[in-house]
Enzyme design. Structure first.
Site, mmCIF file in Angstrom:
data_model
loop_
_atom_site.group_PDB
_atom_site.id
_atom_site.type_symbol
_atom_site.label_atom_id
_atom_site.label_comp_id
_atom_site.label_asym_id
_atom_site.label_seq_id
_atom_site.Cartn_x
_atom_site.Cartn_y
_atom_site.Cartn_z
ATOM 1 N N GLU A 234 0.852 -1.187 0.000
ATOM 2 C CA GLU A 234 0.000 0.000 0.000
ATOM 3 C C GLU A 234 0.887 1.236 0.000
ATOM 4 O OE1 GLU A 234 -2.772 2.304 3.119
ATOM 5 O OE2 GLU A 234 -3.334 0.193 2.847
ATOM 6 N N CYS A 268 -2.490 8.673 2.542
ATOM 7 C CA CYS A 268 -2.158 8.170 1.202
ATOM 8 C C CYS A 268 -3.222 8.501 0.163
ATOM 9 C CB CYS A 268 -1.918 6.663 1.240
ATOM 10 S SG CYS A 268 -3.300 5.698 1.866
#
Length: 463
Positions: A234, A268
């Site tokens: 990720e 993110c």
């Protein structure tokens, strides 16, 4: 074993001290995790895992303020948002318990060919083995839950390497698991340098790697893992938002503002690039700037703070450099654009920075939102999709046809309609594509990543 001090991102005050493991100590942790999993006599039955996780929920629920202070102190996320993080973490454990009750295999059809006659076949789940988890600083407690709890829930042993800036939350989670009855060896936290982290991630004793962090490190580790290791990565994104002329401006401003400045942009899927139709761009930019200018910036432990510090002072220096470059290349600073202190940076809105500016091409991971004008939505799609990252995206419109068109055209693993790009609940699939990552997270999906599917075929002449 040596120790390191953990400091507050706001003022560098010491908030704790943790053991710092050597490469040899990482190897010892790997040996323990491998031995623990391989000793089938000590395997934890599902009902026992459920009992432990239920006790974890009980312990965490009784310590909300302590856990909030812990992750806010080391991570810099404002108190109000750290409270939400702890609540999410508790709910994450509950989701794992619920998912265990829904775990199931399926029947595989047999008997429709002569070669498969007199057979029955069924699939079921088994734990994959030893899980190595490399975690990030920005949600220190909840990320640890997302990487550790799914592994424990399905019966894996797990070692987590938290970010060295924020190790205390992951260590505390392992302590809580042991307080709840988890035998030693099933969950470990190791704080170590990059060499130790690489050993952990690439050891042949590991069956699955879950990594949350920078793309450069994640893809490097992916290229080095032992053969057969399952990998979930990720990374970040440079999240695009498209705002059409018919959008509800008063409704979208607080949404985009929250999505862009939450945790000082250190998320993110933080809103970074907002493409606004030329007919309303001035109004949207002005109102977003007004919103940003009123945000309270400061000490994350102050309940009034809405935007806290960046994780370290070097990150403030970097964000300052990127904003200055955007200004030099023609971007107009509508609000912000200055450091407040060594650790805090003003929430900043930039109008029409150059397409090749760093703020337009790289993940800022700071409190900066860029607004761009467009004349045709196809132009907006093309500009939104021009980067190698692909995570979450968004569109604001009242037109269902436009919304569906945007969902189809925007690169991303999720496209939000009339909501910001940072929206997430922990039972949804979550992960990046292209350079943004590999595989999907979310409690349920992580449990799948930590499981193997096995098939049983039964042959009998009487079937």
């Amino acid at each position: 074993m040596s120790t390191i001090e953990v400091t507050s991102p706001f003022d560098d005050s010491v908030v704790g001290e943790v053991p710092f493991g050597s490469v040899a100590e990482v190897e010892t942790a790997l040996d323990l995790a491998r031995t623990t999993f391989d000793n089938h006599k000590n395997a934890l039955p599902k009902y026992k895992r459920v009992e432990i996780l239920e006790k974890v929920v009980e312990i965490m629920s009784s310590q909300v303020d302590e856990l909030t202070k812990l992750c806010a102190s080391e991570g810099g996320k404002p108190w109000i948002d750290s409270q939400v993080e702890v609540a999410r973490a508790i709910n994450g454990v509950k989701l794992a318990i619920e998912a265990l009750g829904a775990q199931e295999g399926k029947e595989v059809a047999m008997g429709h060919t002569a070669s498969s006659a007199n057979r029955m076949a069924y699939t079921f789940k088994e734990p994959i083995g030893v899980v190595a988890a490399v975690s990030a600083f920005n949600h220190p407690f909840n990320l640890a839950v997302h990487q550790v709890i799914p592994a424990i829930a399905v019966g894996c042993s797990v070692i987590i390497k938290p970010a060295t800036q924020t190790p205390m939350s992951a260590i505390r989670l392992v302590e809580i698991l042991e307080e709840a009855g988890l035998p030693k060896g099933w969950a470990q936290a190791v704080v170590c340098d990059r060499k130790g982290g690489e050993l952990l991630a690439t050891s042949p004793k590991v069956n699955a790697l879950t990594f949350i962090g920078s793309g450069a490190v994640g893809w490097y580790l992916n290229s080095k893992v032992a053969q057969g290791t399952r990998v979930a990565l990720e990374h970040g994104g440079v999240a695009p938002v498209i705002v059409e002329p018919d959008a509800d401006i008063d409704d979208l401003i607080p949404s985009i503002g929250k999505g862009g400045f939450y945790h000082a942009g250190q998320v993110c899927v933080s809103v970074q690039r907002v493409f606004v139709h030329e007919s309303i761009v001035d109004e949207v930019a002005a109102k977003l700037s007004s919103y940003a200018s009123k945000l309270v910036v400061g000490n994350q432990l102050d309940p009034k703070t809405e935007v806290g510090p960046l994780i370290n002072n070097n990150e403030v220096n970097r964000v300052e450099e990127w904003v200055n470059e955007a200004k030099e290349k023609g971007g107009k600073i509508l609000t912000g654009g200055n450091r407040i202190s060594a650790s805090c940076y003003e929430p900043t809105v930039i109008l029409n920075p150059a397409d090749d500016a760093l703020v337009s091409t790289k993940e800022v991971f700071g409190p900066v939102v860029c607004v761009y004008s467009y004349s045709n939505i196809e132009e907006a799609f093309d500009r939104a999709n021009q980067l190698e990252v692909s995570f979450q995206a968004a569109v604001f419109t009242k037109n269902i046809d436009t919304a569906l068109r945007a969902v189809k055209r925007l690169n991303g693993t999720a496209v939000m309609v009339n909501d910001h790009t940072a929206f997430r609940v922990d039972w949804m699939p979550f992960g990046g594509a292209k350079a943004s990552g590999l595989g999907l997270g979310g409690i349920h999906h992580s449990m799948e990543e930590c499981s193997n599917e096995k098939m049983m075929v039964i042959k009998s002449p009487v079937l």
